[in-house]
Scaffold this active site. Structure first.
Site, short mmCIF file in Angstrom:
data_model
loop_
_atom_site.label_atom_id
_atom_site.label_comp_id
_atom_site.label_asym_id
_atom_site.label_seq_id
_atom_site.Cartn_x
_atom_site.Cartn_y
_atom_site.Cartn_z
N ARG A 1 26.53 16.80 -9.74
CA ARG A 1 26.59 15.35 -9.45
C ARG A 1 27.36 14.95 -8.19
O ARG A 1 27.07 14.11 -7.73
CB ARG A 1 27.25 14.68 -10.78
CG ARG A 1 27.09 13.08 -10.55
CD ARG A 1 27.32 12.34 -11.96
NE ARG A 1 28.49 12.93 -12.92
CZ ARG A 1 29.60 12.56 -12.57
NH1 ARG A 1 30.13 11.71 -11.67
NH2 ARG A 1 30.57 13.21 -13.42
N TYR B 1 17.61 -9.96 -0.30
CA TYR B 1 16.76 -9.32 -1.15
C TYR B 1 16.64 -9.77 -2.64
O TYR B 1 17.65 -9.99 -2.98
CB TYR B 1 17.00 -7.83 -1.04
CG TYR B 1 16.38 -6.95 -1.84
CD1 TYR B 1 14.92 -6.63 -1.81
CD2 TYR B 1 17.05 -6.03 -2.84
CE1 TYR B 1 14.23 -5.65 -2.54
CE2 TYR B 1 16.26 -5.09 -3.41
CZ TYR B 1 15.07 -5.05 -3.34
OH TYR B 1 14.32 -4.05 -4.12
N ASP C 1 23.27 -5.67 4.05
CA ASP C 1 22.04 -4.87 3.80
C ASP C 1 21.30 -4.63 5.02
O ASP C 1 20.53 -5.63 5.66
CB ASP C 1 21.05 -5.85 2.88
CG ASP C 1 19.99 -5.05 2.44
OD1 ASP C 1 19.54 -4.07 3.02
OD2 ASP C 1 19.53 -5.37 1.36
N LYS D 1 12.66 2.76 2.18
CA LYS D 1 11.82 2.06 3.02
C LYS D 1 11.59 2.92 4.42
O LYS D 1 10.80 3.92 4.32
CB LYS D 1 12.23 0.79 3.41
CG LYS D 1 12.63 -0.07 2.21
CD LYS D 1 11.41 -0.24 1.39
CE LYS D 1 11.80 -1.31 0.21
NZ LYS D 1 12.98 -1.13 -0.75
#
Length: 247
Positions: free
Chosen positions: A30, A83, A155, A180
């Protein structure tokens, strides 16, 4: 090109080697491995960050950052073109735990100071903004925010790391939905938190408590996308010019 590491458990030849690794690199899957670390280093180099955290989605990168840097009673200034899932988080979970949000015009520039409150701890920008693509005056907003003791978080998904010197502009944390442009092939979900050295420990603490991680396979796909991103965006830009001229 690093190999894809798939492992939940890291092996060490002896206890001394385990102790030496503790605190310097992952001792459990992890916490990352050679593949994920290679992606982190490449992304830091691309945008000039001190450290990088990889999350399972762009939204998780945003929510992790806000939870790490805000506490009950704080005030958040959020750009109105944000967003939509970010807005839902601000109006939902943040409100429930006592963090208030004010939405502001993305073109406000230095006048952001008129909205600053005594408990404003964070200003969130997105340039270009989602859907409507306003470009914000980041240096002006950064100057006002920092003068009043607030952090500036971006962002940066639409901006991409290409030609976007976020930290030189005064941003403290730069977030990407790597799903994206960075991954770029619609075959992996990922979020990225890029930050300054001053905020690394704070963000990493929350990141670990939330149990976030990504797989070596997804990291390899993002490394592939990062290598081709400049070529893909050049074609993207060329195609957009053709469409704009036709319109």
């Amino acid at each position: 090109n690093p190999p894809v590491i798939r492992a939940s458990t890291m092996l060490f030849p002896n206890v001394a080697a385990l102790k030496q690794a503790t605190g310097t690199r992952g001792i459990y899957g992890r916490h990352g491995n050679e593949t994920t670390h290679a992606l982190e280093h490449a992304l830091c180099a691309a945008e000039g960050a001190a450290s990088c955290l990889l999350t399972p989605s762009g939204l998780s990168a945003i929510t992790t950052t806000l939870l790490a840097l805000l506490k009950p009673g704080d005030h958040l200034l959020m750009v109105d073109t944000t967003y939509d899932p970010t807005r839902l988080f601000c109006d939902g979970m943040l409100k429930q735990i006592g963090i208030s949000t004010t939405y502001y015009d993305p073109l406000i520039g230095a006048d952001i100071g008129t909205l600053m409150q005594a408990n404003t701890k964070l200003v969130f920008v997105e340039s270009p903004g989602s859907l409507t693509f306003e470009v914000q005056d980041i240096p002006a907003i950064a100057k006002v925010a920092h003068a009043q003791g607030a952090l500036l978080v971006s962002d940066s998904t639409w901006a991409t790391p290409i030609g976007w010197s976020s930290f030189a502009l005064g941003i403290d944390v730069s977030i990407h939905a790597a799903t994206k442009y960075i991954v770029g092939h619609s075959d992996a979900l990922m979020g990225i938190i890029l930050t300054t050295a001053a905020l690394t420990d704070t963000l990493r603490c929350t990141y670990k408590q939330l149990g976030l991680s990504i797989s070596g396979d997804d990291a390899a796909l993002a490394l592939r996308g990062l290598r081709s991103m400049s070529a893909r965006l050049a074609m993207h830009r060329s195609s957009a010019h053709i469409i704009a001229a036709w319109l």
